[in-house]
Design a protein around this motif. Structure first.
Motif, short mmCIF file in Angstrom:
data_model
loop_
_atom_site.label_atom_id
_atom_site.label_comp_id
_atom_site.label_asym_id
_atom_site.label_seq_id
_atom_site.Cartn_x
_atom_site.Cartn_y
_atom_site.Cartn_z
N PHE A 182 0.84 -1.19 0.00
CA PHE A 182 0.00 0.00 0.00
C PHE A 182 0.88 1.25 0.00
O PHE A 182 1.88 1.31 0.72
N GLU A 197 -0.43 -2.19 -4.61
CA GLU A 197 -1.76 -2.71 -4.92
C GLU A 197 -2.87 -1.71 -4.61
O GLU A 197 -3.94 -1.77 -5.22
N ARG A 198 -2.62 -0.82 -3.67
CA ARG A 198 -3.58 0.23 -3.34
C ARG A 198 -2.82 1.55 -3.20
O ARG A 198 -1.67 1.57 -2.77
N TYR A 209 -3.57 5.92 -2.17
CA TYR A 209 -4.41 7.07 -1.84
C TYR A 209 -3.48 8.21 -1.48
O TYR A 209 -2.66 8.09 -0.57
N CYS A 225 -7.21 8.13 -5.84
CA CYS A 225 -7.42 6.82 -5.23
C CYS A 225 -7.15 5.78 -6.31
O CYS A 225 -7.83 5.76 -7.34
N ASP A 226 -6.13 4.96 -6.07
CA ASP A 226 -5.69 3.99 -7.07
C ASP A 226 -5.31 4.72 -8.36
O ASP A 226 -4.34 5.46 -8.36
N TYR A 242 -6.35 0.61 5.33
CA TYR A 242 -5.73 -0.39 4.45
C TYR A 242 -5.17 -1.56 5.26
O TYR A 242 -5.36 -2.74 4.91
#
Length: 759
Positions: free
Chosen positions: A129, A158-159, A161, A177-178, A205
């Motif tokens: 993240f 993978e993520r 923000y 976001c992403d 997360y």
């Protein structure tokens, strides 16, 4: 490898096979990397500061502090080193991503041959993240259309923000976001602040991941926008520091130095150099200046303490989840303190990018705005000098004040030598190898069929248990904006080059402004922690050897060609893959449209809009930026208005009569003239309804990390007090056309015919 299965006529006659599950080695820790921004060597409590940072101090008390940790002197380059384990020029990040150039060391594009730590950990079975500042995607790749290869998800996370640019408004950030832009969850009037939002998202997360797959290791990259300008924090955090800095920067620096000696983060015998000539003596300042400069630092102190509290929330969440002891947490700053406020500081840091200085008197008049909604402020460089105690200079320079920052390591399961200082010379490139070593993972030689560049860094894990363990490297080069240095076997040679990025630095800071005339100073860092005693005259052969070594490292790492400017780089800037056209059409419903994708307006433009209105129509036709720097075209009580807010000064042009109900063609025209500004004309159905003269040039860039172009509405802060966002357009808004006369396609025959008609 999974055993091969067998397909029979029925399931009873068949044997299944299963894809292998990626699992990291047993005992691999969770990993959290916290990256602070523009934070100096002396600005954390555990490194000598009087600013309260209890959460970070607790991490240091249970872990290690490295007092010879080094970075690159600028944000994008350091982040590239950290995430790839390679030197910044070697991965195309010799400068900021804002000005990618056509040279391999400066194109702003991390290559596929430099696989990131996130990608490597993900491939080994980690969840990954990223939360917060990114600043690793080239300028032309930051719009809603990407490409996304160098956004966080393209480089192994993978993520994601956070925000893509180098800084952003803490109250009204431009969030992603992403792979898509999103609005903040609340507005500033509702108590929103970016750092709190980032901490919320980081906690969420990790909670989601641990509840879905308990015990599975994760990598969290948590990069706050703090403490980069704008220095903005809730008022109660700022007001805790009222009066705290009234004695001035010399006194604060001396007290910080005494604490550093007591804490052991600075060795005995270190020299605290005298105040340099370019920093004003506090005693020489008038009462208004002292009040202004003290308030600037009160705001910074509140900003840092507020940030520390959010870091503490993330750490507390890890503890509540029961994973903190098994988490390797590294906390660092990307470079030393920032002097981008200049000698007097700034109410509006956007001015820095245009090499403009604020008037102290005007700042005093706005002193109550500092840290709040109306300011985009930065402190005076006297505080930058003090914040790097006992080091010299600051961000953008390869003196230790630019490249030596705090590093805190916390890992209760493995780091048992609590509250100790480690003296090994180390660098941001060493952090990826350290994390991989701790996880028992080997950096791959090939990723997706691409042979990987050698990893330059070396692991710090041996130093976790042994204060006498050898340092990970004997040699490290430095280069930033023409400032150059080389470290080798305890010695450091540093040039006195003063780049051309800030006029005030060239005028006030002594040093060379010619690469051929640069003096290479020599320092014995084993006995001169603060780079205070130049020994070049005593060791000319060592200087020559180190300079030759620098050139060898420069060639190996793609450092050339040298350039010491900001704006001068634009002559070699990578052109936009979608260059601006004479006519660009926008429609309501989209946006925000990244400023990088909006035609440049500074050389003149014509805006055309097809509308249908009722009586006394109102609302935004289109807007970009806010009251710190931006412009908006709107109807107010039926009257057409355009306002240009240039670095906080609004220039408003509006019609006296209302736009009648019905269908209309609205038009705004600006023609730039020499030496500055030019006429502004507003028309309704080709009839002039207002005109005037803009007295200043429009900025070449409105916002570093602000809002993009919005059509039919606004958001965040307005450009002026005429309206409050979102102020949607109340009629029907058709297409809006941006026309740039300088980009009109020339038709020679028509030009000749026109010229003949005027003979």
């Amino acid at each position: 490898m999974a055993a091969e299965g067998r397909i029979g006529r029925t399931i009873d006659e068949s044997e299944p096979s299963f894809a292998p599950v990626r699992r990291p080695p047993s005992g691999a820790p969770h990993v959290v990397v916290v990256v602070l921004d523009d934070l100096g060597f002396a600005q954390l409590g555990c490194f000598g500061s009087s600013i309260t940072t209890p959460a970070i101090d607790r991490l240091a008390a249970r872990g290690l502090r490295y007092n010879r940790f080094h970075v690159t002197a600028l944000c994008s380059p350091t982040r590239a080193c950290l995430l790839t384990g390679r030197n910044h020029h070697a991965v195309g990040m010799g400068f900021l991503t804002d000005i990618p150039t056509g040279f391999p060391g400066y194109d702003g594009r991390i290559p596929r041959s430099a696989g990131t730590m996130a990608r490597t950990l993900r491939n080994a079975g980690y969840n990954t993240f990223a939360v917060g500042k990114w600043h690793l995607a080239p300028r032309w790749e930051q719009s809603a259309s990407g490409p996304f290869e160098r956004w966080p998800l393209g480089l192994g996370f993978e993520r994601y923000y956070g925000f893509l640019a180098g800084d952003t408004n803490q109250w009204t950030p431009e969030l992603v976001c992403d792979n898509h832009f999103v609005d903040p969850p609340r507005g500033p009037a509702d108590g929103y602040h970016l750092t709190e939002d980032l901490a919320d998202r980081a906690i969420r997360y990790v909670q989601d991941q641990q509840q879905a797959t308990p015990g599975k290791p994760f990598f969290l990259y948590f990069a706050t926008g703090a403490t980069h300008a704008p220095h903005q924090a809730p008022p109660d955090w700022i007001d805790r520091y009222r009066g705290h800095f009234d004695d001035g920067w010399e006194a604060w620096r001396a007290e910080a130095f005494a604490r550093q000696l007591e804490l052991g983060v600075v060795p005995d015998g270190t020299t605290l150099a005298d105040r340099p000539s370019w920093v004003q003596s506090w005693d020489s300042l008038g009462p208004d200046e002292r009040r202004l400069f003290a308030r600037q630092m009160e705001v910074f102190g509140g900003f840092l303490s507020h940030t520390d509290h959010q870091i503490g929330r993330v750490v507390a969440a890890l503890d509540e989840l029961g994973v903190l002891d098994d988490t390797l947490l590294l906390l660092l700053s990307d470079n030393g303190t920032s002097a981008e406020g200049g000698p007097t500081g700034s109410v509006n840091e956007h001015r820095f990018t245009h090499d403009l200085l604020d008037d102290p008197g005007e700042q005093v008049a706005r002193i109550d705005d500092l840290g709040g909604f109306r300011a985009y402020n930065h402190y005076a460089w006297g505080w930058a000098w003090a914040g790097n105690t006992p080091l010299r200079l600051w961000k953008r320079y390869t003196w230790l004040g630019g490249v030596r920052t705090p590093l805190v390591v916390h890992w209760p399961a493995r780091v048992t030598a609590a509250n100790e200082v480690r003296p090994q010379f180390c660098h941001a490139v060493d952090l990826m190898p350290t994390i991989l070593d701790a996880a028992g993972i080997t950096a791959p030689d090939v990723i997706d069929g691409v042979v990987q560049q050698p990893v330059e860094g070396r692991s710090l894990v041996p130093t976790f248990a042994d204060a006498e363990a050898p340092g990970p490297r004997a040699t490290q080069y430095f280069e930033m904006l023409g400032s150059r240095a080389i470290y080798h076997d305890g010695w450091k040679a540093t040039t006195d080059h003063i780049g051309s990025q800030l006029r005030v630095e060239r005028e006030l800071v002594p040093g060379s402004q010619d690469f051929d005339e640069d003096h290479w100073a020599l320092f014995d860092l084993e006995h001169d922690f603060s780079e205070a005693r130049d020994l070049a005259a005593d060791h000319p052969e060592r200087v020559r050897s180190l300079v030759e070594l620098w050139w060898a490292e420069a060639g190996r790492n793609k450092v050339l060609p040298l350039d010491d400017s900001f704006i001068g780089r634009t002559v070699a800037m990578v052109p936009s893959p979608t260059p601006p056209r004479f006519r660009t059409v926008y429609r309501p419903g989209a946006g925000p449209i990244s400023e990088e994708a909006v035609p440049p307006l500074g050389g003149g433009f014509e805006l055309r809009a097809a509308v249908e209105t009722g009586e006394s129509a109102g609302g935004v036709v289109c807007a970009l930026g806010d009251w710190n720097n931006g412009w908006a075209w709107y109807l107010l009580d039926g009257r057409m208005v355009i306002t240009f807010n240039v670095f906080g000064t609004p220039y408003r042009f509006g019609s006296s009569g209302v736009v009648p109900a019905g269908r209309h063609a609205l038009d705004v025209e600006y023609r730039r003239e020499q030496p500055a500004g030019g006429p502004v004309v507003l028309r309704v159905d080709d009839e002039v309804v207002a005109e005037g003269k803009l007295p200043v040039n429009l900025p070449f860039r409105w916002q570093i990390g602000g809002a993009g172009l919005l059509v039919g509405r606004d958001r965040g802060f307005p450009v002026c007090d005429d309206y409050e966002p979102p102020f949607p357009f109340t009629g029907t808004l058709g297409e809006i056309a941006f026309e740039i006369p300088s980009l009109r396609r020339r038709v020679p025959d028509e030009e000749i015919a026109t010229a003949l008609r005027h003979e």
